[in-house]
Scaffold this motif. Sequence first.
Motif, PDB file in Angstrom:
ATOM      1  N   GLN A  21       0.799  -1.218   0.000  1.00 33.37           N
ATOM      2  CA  GLN A  21       0.000   0.000   0.000  1.00 33.37           C
ATOM      3  C   GLN A  21       0.837   1.276   0.000  1.00 33.37           C
ATOM      4  OE1 GLN A  21      -2.592  -1.850   3.300  1.00 33.37           O
ATOM      5  NE2 GLN A  21      -4.024  -0.506   2.252  1.00 33.37           N
ATOM      6  N   GLU A 354      -4.792  -2.535  14.097  1.00 32.38           N
ATOM      7  CA  GLU A 354      -5.336  -1.516  13.194  1.00 32.38           C
ATOM      8  C   GLU A 354      -6.644  -0.991  13.753  1.00 32.38           C
ATOM      9  OE1 GLU A 354      -5.940  -2.577   9.059  1.00 32.38           O
ATOM     10  OE2 GLU A 354      -4.036  -3.657   9.000  1.00 32.38           O
ATOM     11  N   GLU A 408      -5.580   2.043  -1.205  1.00 36.79           N
ATOM     12  CA  GLU A 408      -6.629   1.377  -0.436  1.00 36.79           C
ATOM     13  C   GLU A 408      -7.279   0.267  -1.277  1.00 36.79           C
ATOM     14  OE1 GLU A 408      -7.320   0.978   2.538  1.00 36.79           O
ATOM     15  OE2 GLU A 408      -9.373   0.252   2.491  1.00 36.79           O
TER      16      GLU A 408
HETATM   17  C1  PNW Z   1      -7.824  -3.598   6.593  1.00 34.50           C
HETATM   18  N1  PNW Z   1     -14.175  -4.950   6.314  1.00 34.50           N
HETATM   19  O1  PNW Z   1      -8.721  -4.148   5.694  1.00 34.50           O
HETATM   20  C2  PNW Z   1      -6.449  -3.894   6.026  1.00 34.50           C
HETATM   21  O2  PNW Z   1      -5.628  -4.625   6.885  1.00 34.50           O
HETATM   22  C3  PNW Z   1      -5.731  -2.692   5.484  1.00 34.50           C
HETATM   23  O3  PNW Z   1      -4.757  -3.093   4.564  1.00 34.50           O
HETATM   24  C4  PNW Z   1      -6.736  -1.723   4.907  1.00 34.50           C
HETATM   25  O4  PNW Z   1      -6.149  -0.671   4.223  1.00 34.50           O
HETATM   26  C5  PNW Z   1      -7.577  -1.221   6.062  1.00 34.50           C
HETATM   27  O5  PNW Z   1      -8.163  -2.276   6.813  1.00 34.50           O
HETATM   28  C6  PNW Z   1      -8.681  -0.266   5.640  1.00 34.50           C
HETATM   29  O6  PNW Z   1      -9.576  -0.890   4.773  1.00 34.50           O
HETATM   30  C7  PNW Z   1     -10.073  -4.291   5.923  1.00 34.50           C
HETATM   31  O7  PNW Z   1     -14.869  -5.079   5.272  1.00 34.50           O
HETATM   32  C8  PNW Z   1     -10.870  -4.477   4.815  1.00 34.50           C
HETATM   33  O8  PNW Z   1     -14.720  -5.005   7.446  1.00 34.50           O
HETATM   34  C9  PNW Z   1     -12.209  -4.709   4.948  1.00 34.50           C
HETATM   35  C10 PNW Z   1     -12.782  -4.765   6.199  1.00 34.50           C
HETATM   36  C11 PNW Z   1     -12.003  -4.571   7.321  1.00 34.50           C
HETATM   37  C12 PNW Z   1     -10.650  -4.342   7.178  1.00 34.50           C
END
Ligand code: PNW
Length: 448
Positions: A21, A354, A408
């Motif tokens: 990213q 995170e 993203e």
């Molecule tokens: C995380 N959901 O992804 C990832 O670890 C990161 O790389 C990403 O940039 C960040 O969150 C923001 O999206 C997610 O659908 C993707 O609940 C989808 C979900 C949660 C976390």
Amino acid sequence: MNPPYTFPRNFVWGFATAAPQIEGAAFEDGKGESIWDRVAHTTDRIHNHDTLDVACDHYHLYKTDFALMRKLGAKHYRLSLAWPRIYPQGRGAVNQKGVDFYHRLIDSMLAHGITPWVTMFHWDLPQALEDEGGWRVRGVAEAFATYADTIVREYGDRVKNWITLNEIVCFTRLAYGGIDKAPFTNEGEKVVNQTYHHAILCHGHGVRAVREHGGRGARVGLTDNPTVPIPLSETKEDIAAARTAFIQNNTRIFEPIFHGRYATDYLRKAGADRPIWEKGDFDLISLPTDFLGLNLYTGEFVRAGKGGRPEVVPFTPNYPCADSPWLKLVPEALYWGPRWASEIYGAKAIYITENGAGYDDQPPVNGEVLDVHRRNYVRACLKELHRAIQEKVLVKGYFLWSFMDNFEWQDGYNRRFGVVYTDFVTQKRTPKLSAQWYSRVMAENRLV
Ligand code: PNW
């Protein structure tokens, strides 16, 4: 007396990012193609046809990025290593230039007084392995085992905190089950269950590699993003229903990792779609870890339905969310997530690896990005986390996603999660209001 919302002494505060990213240099110094490089260049799946080719150009700008991180007061930083930079074909010949890059990166981090927390895998599977079947085939675990051995041997003298995998569901179900992650295929439950199995097998190899080569003081854990059921009201009945839902939602990962087997309930429901495993797999999968990482952005409300059974309360269209539509604003996830993980699975040390919010921030005006919306959501989340800590849930640290705006995934560069604004044309970084605020939180070890 401590001021209100003070965090425990030695609480770990930091930022989180991931290699694909932010790094860019997608084809530089011998790096191999990843599945995300492939979809970016050959499909319409990514917003605006954005690619990972340059991203934040962190590959070249890491020194000034660490200087800024340090200036904001972060002493901890969660990053990931790019598997295709180390093994361009996923296995076989090591790319020495890739190996050297991470030596320089880690040394620079340490020179800036920043402790690395290294994720071994954050979704950028080498395309060559996908061509062999990717997460569908057991060979992926064999290749991962060698990769994990290599990186722990190379960097283990300076890296003491290891995270095996990031968010299994995102590179298994969401990737092979027809949702929104690379390689964007749709193959049914049998394949999806098998991809989960190979993923937890890789987690086991990651733990094993750290135990074998990590040296003194090395620690390792998984980062997961469980769906977090929030009791609609804090009555005994709704709490019990939400607890049951947590177990059911996360059974594919937490049961094997913490209990060394698949739950009979899961296997019965999966029937002929159940995964295939080999003798000894669960010994590896359930090797004891040192902590559990949780990525928590949102949750779902659950109440006790008929016979006490969990019933999800659907979000109405007017329920507030960030600009990422999936990111319903449910700060309570930061209380219930850690609580369920410790109450049900006995997770002793928990790190929030995170948390954050995706908004389509506008460029700086007079040097300012006034992202009060992001600041307020993160603050609300931290209040909930503080409640969990008050109630003796062993949460040891928090990493904000993300240090700077970055690629993203399917949303490309449109959706911003950074507390530092990235101008993707000039690569200028501008700390947003949320960064100034978080900087004070880290410095004072309390909510301000
Ligand atoms: C995380 N959901 O992804 C990832 O670890 C990161 O790389 C990403 O940039 C960040 O969150 C923001 O999206 C997610 O659908 C993707 O609940 C989808 C979900 C949660 C976390």
